[in-house]
Enzyme design. Sequence first.
Site, PDB file in Angstrom:
ATOM      1  N   CYS A  78      54.736  -2.156  -2.723  1.00  0.00           N
ATOM      2  CA  CYS A  78      54.299  -3.360  -3.448  1.00  0.00           C
ATOM      3  C   CYS A  78      55.424  -3.970  -4.298  1.00  0.00           C
ATOM      4  O   CYS A  78      55.610  -5.195  -4.316  1.00  0.00           O
ATOM      5  CB  CYS A  78      53.094  -3.035  -4.319  1.00  0.00           C
ATOM      6  SG  CYS A  78      53.107  -1.379  -5.008  1.00  0.00           S
ATOM      7  N   HIS A 133      51.933  -6.300 -10.806  1.00  0.00           N
ATOM      8  CA  HIS A 133      53.201  -5.643 -11.124  1.00  0.00           C
ATOM      9  C   HIS A 133      54.172  -6.703 -11.653  1.00  0.00           C
ATOM     10  O   HIS A 133      54.250  -7.807 -11.113  1.00  0.00           O
ATOM     11  CB  HIS A 133      53.834  -5.032  -9.869  1.00  0.00           C
ATOM     12  CG  HIS A 133      53.137  -3.811  -9.345  1.00  0.00           C
ATOM     13  ND1 HIS A 133      52.043  -3.236  -9.940  1.00  0.00           N
ATOM     14  CD2 HIS A 133      53.417  -3.046  -8.250  1.00  0.00           C
ATOM     15  CE1 HIS A 133      51.679  -2.170  -9.238  1.00  0.00           C
ATOM     16  NE2 HIS A 133      52.488  -2.038  -8.210  1.00  0.00           N
TER      17      HIS A 133
HETATM   18  N1  LIG Z   1      47.507  -0.214  -4.462  1.00  0.00           N
HETATM   19  C1  LIG Z   1      48.657  -0.785  -4.167  1.00  0.00           C
HETATM   20  O1  LIG Z   1      49.243  -1.576  -4.931  1.00  0.00           O
HETATM   21  C2  LIG Z   1      49.309  -0.497  -2.889  1.00  0.00           C
HETATM   22  C3  LIG Z   1      50.368  -1.269  -2.493  1.00  0.00           C
HETATM   23  C4  LIG Z   1      51.004  -0.990  -1.312  1.00  0.00           C
HETATM   24  C5  LIG Z   1      50.544   0.043  -0.546  1.00  0.00           C
HETATM   25  N2  LIG Z   1      49.501   0.801  -0.941  1.00  0.00           N
HETATM   26  C6  LIG Z   1      49.078   1.883  -0.069  1.00  0.00           C
HETATM   27  O2  LIG Z   1      47.800   1.600   0.485  1.00  0.00           O
HETATM   28  C7  LIG Z   1      47.086   2.796   0.693  1.00  0.00           C
HETATM   29  C8  LIG Z   1      45.730   2.738   0.009  1.00  0.00           C
HETATM   30  O3  LIG Z   1      45.870   2.466  -1.360  1.00  0.00           O
HETATM   31  P1  LIG Z   1      44.617   2.124  -2.288  1.00  0.00           P
HETATM   32  O4  LIG Z   1      45.204   1.651  -3.549  1.00  0.00           O
HETATM   33  O5  LIG Z   1      43.618   1.242  -1.593  1.00  0.00           O
HETATM   34  O6  LIG Z   1      43.951   3.589  -2.472  1.00  0.00           O
HETATM   35  P2  LIG Z   1      42.451   3.972  -2.853  1.00  0.00           P
HETATM   36  O7  LIG Z   1      41.795   2.915  -3.655  1.00  0.00           O
HETATM   37  O8  LIG Z   1      42.518   5.350  -3.400  1.00  0.00           O
HETATM   38  O9  LIG Z   1      41.691   4.037  -1.417  1.00  0.00           O
HETATM   39  C9  LIG Z   1      42.011   4.965  -0.419  1.00  0.00           C
HETATM   40  C10 LIG Z   1      41.241   4.659   0.846  1.00  0.00           C
HETATM   41  O10 LIG Z   1      41.636   5.586   1.869  1.00  0.00           O
HETATM   42  C11 LIG Z   1      40.482   6.191   2.422  1.00  0.00           C
HETATM   43  N3  LIG Z   1      40.757   7.543   2.875  1.00  0.00           N
HETATM   44  C12 LIG Z   1      41.226   8.598   2.157  1.00  0.00           C
HETATM   45  N4  LIG Z   1      41.300   9.706   2.929  1.00  0.00           N
HETATM   46  C13 LIG Z   1      40.869   9.329   4.166  1.00  0.00           C
HETATM   47  C14 LIG Z   1      40.712  10.027   5.395  1.00  0.00           C
HETATM   48  N5  LIG Z   1      40.990  11.336   5.514  1.00  0.00           N
HETATM   49  N6  LIG Z   1      40.256   9.323   6.467  1.00  0.00           N
HETATM   50  C15 LIG Z   1      39.952   8.021   6.360  1.00  0.00           C
HETATM   51  N7  LIG Z   1      40.061   7.318   5.213  1.00  0.00           N
HETATM   52  C16 LIG Z   1      40.528   7.961   4.133  1.00  0.00           C
HETATM   53  C17 LIG Z   1      39.487   6.214   1.275  1.00  0.00           C
HETATM   54  O11 LIG Z   1      38.201   6.383   1.798  1.00  0.00           O
HETATM   55  P3  LIG Z   1      37.053   7.162   0.943  1.00  0.00           P
HETATM   56  O12 LIG Z   1      36.522   6.156  -0.040  1.00  0.00           O
HETATM   57  O13 LIG Z   1      36.065   7.530   1.995  1.00  0.00           O
HETATM   58  O14 LIG Z   1      37.693   8.341   0.293  1.00  0.00           O
HETATM   59  C18 LIG Z   1      39.732   4.813   0.695  1.00  0.00           C
HETATM   60  O15 LIG Z   1      39.061   3.846   1.487  1.00  0.00           O
HETATM   61  C19 LIG Z   1      48.014   3.896   0.180  1.00  0.00           C
HETATM   62  O16 LIG Z   1      48.761   4.362   1.292  1.00  0.00           O
HETATM   63  C20 LIG Z   1      48.900   3.201  -0.780  1.00  0.00           C
HETATM   64  O17 LIG Z   1      50.141   3.848  -0.936  1.00  0.00           O
HETATM   65  C21 LIG Z   1      48.850   0.542  -2.086  1.00  0.00           C
END
Ligand SMILES: NC(=O)c1ccc[n+]([C@@H]2O[C@H](COP(=O)([O-])OP(=O)(O)OC[C@H]3O[C@@H](n4cnc5c(N)ncnc54)[C@H](OP(=O)(O)O)[C@@H]3O)[C@@H](O)[C@H]2O)c1
Length: 344
Positions: A130, A242
Amino acid sequence: MAFKVAVAGATGNVGREMLAILEERGFPVSEVVALASRRSLGTEVSFGDRTLKVKALDTYDFSDTDICLMSAGGSVSKEWSPKIGAQGCVVIDNSSAWRYDADVPLIVPEVNPGAIDGFRKRNIIANPNCSTAQMLVALKPLHDRARIRRVVVSTYQSVSGAGKEGMDELFTQSRAVFVADPIEPKKFTKRIAFNVIPHIDVFMEDGSTKEEWKMVAETKKMLDPKIKVTATCVRVPVFIGHSEAVNLEFEQPITAEEARAILADAPGCLVVDRPENGGYATPIECAGEDATFISRIREDGTVENGLNLWIVSDNLRKGAALNAVQIAELLVARGLIAPRARAA
Ligand SMILES: NC(=O)c1ccc[n+]([C@@H]2O[C@H](COP(=O)([O-])OP(=O)(O)OC[C@H]3O[C@@H](n4cnc5c(N)ncnc54)[C@H](OP(=O)(O)O)[C@@H]3O)[C@@H](O)[C@H]2O)c1
């Protein structure tokens, strides 16, 4: 022409934003499927005015799905993206699992759209970190004009960058401070409420953090391998958005006025830069917006051809979900993908 799109991680911060942005931008979908872990089986998420029942990623058959927007973390992506890609579905992945693979394009559409062409080698396209995404939206047009030699960046990263748990921790700790409850850091290494933490992701051998390393490696991969980058990444008690203080050294002279004019015309950029009270962007105004906001553009006389910038963007949108949907739009606009034949 319409595509069957799966959103993996649909219950998460980024996944929910992906669903909202697909709908807002009218991405041509024939069907949208919400996927998450088995824990979320049957829970509901919104797609426009529709409600989607969440299915489990590990039992879903991707053989007639065209695009998978993957936002379920690095280990899930490491395991699943190659399997999904092998079924002919293009994965656009938000984690860091594939960003540095030479056979996986790492794309910010405003920066390096041409690099998308090699995506068929693995059927995976990576979305950058990000902090890097928003920084490069602002740096690309300036690099084109005066060639950036060195970047010194300090970030002020919101807790939503650490997922749902990060946001919950800031909320719970802030409340605990006011009612004098005990505070136990879980997601973050120290208390985040009313504090700042100079540590994001794991430590590397040289004392920098992985988040800092990502900004270096991704800038080199997407913008120019010759650019020198040094970063300090800091978590701050902000929910969404950010911010970055960026110091640039150019090969050629460039004035603040020129930079302002270039950025005012550049795709994805919005200049908010008046040297007066409130004449600059802060995360509160940028949350929910698509643009990368640029403020405090000024010359730095301590180095040759130096400029300072303040860059703010919604990390869940340009830093993640919006950029992923823009990559999908790029695939369609360049005719690189066609809907797959589906059984009636
Ligand atoms: N937040 C940011 O600013 C940002 C920016 C760039 C990239 N990212 C990347 O995007 C990804 C998600 O981030 P987020 O902020 O959305 O995280 P989050 O709010 O913690 O959500 C994680 C998601 O992944 C799912 N998940 C976890 N384990 C899983 C599994 N074994 N099989 C299938 N689904 C699974 C969760 O489902 P459940 O609800 O069922 O657990 C939830 O839908 C990460 O890789 C992060 O590094 C985030």
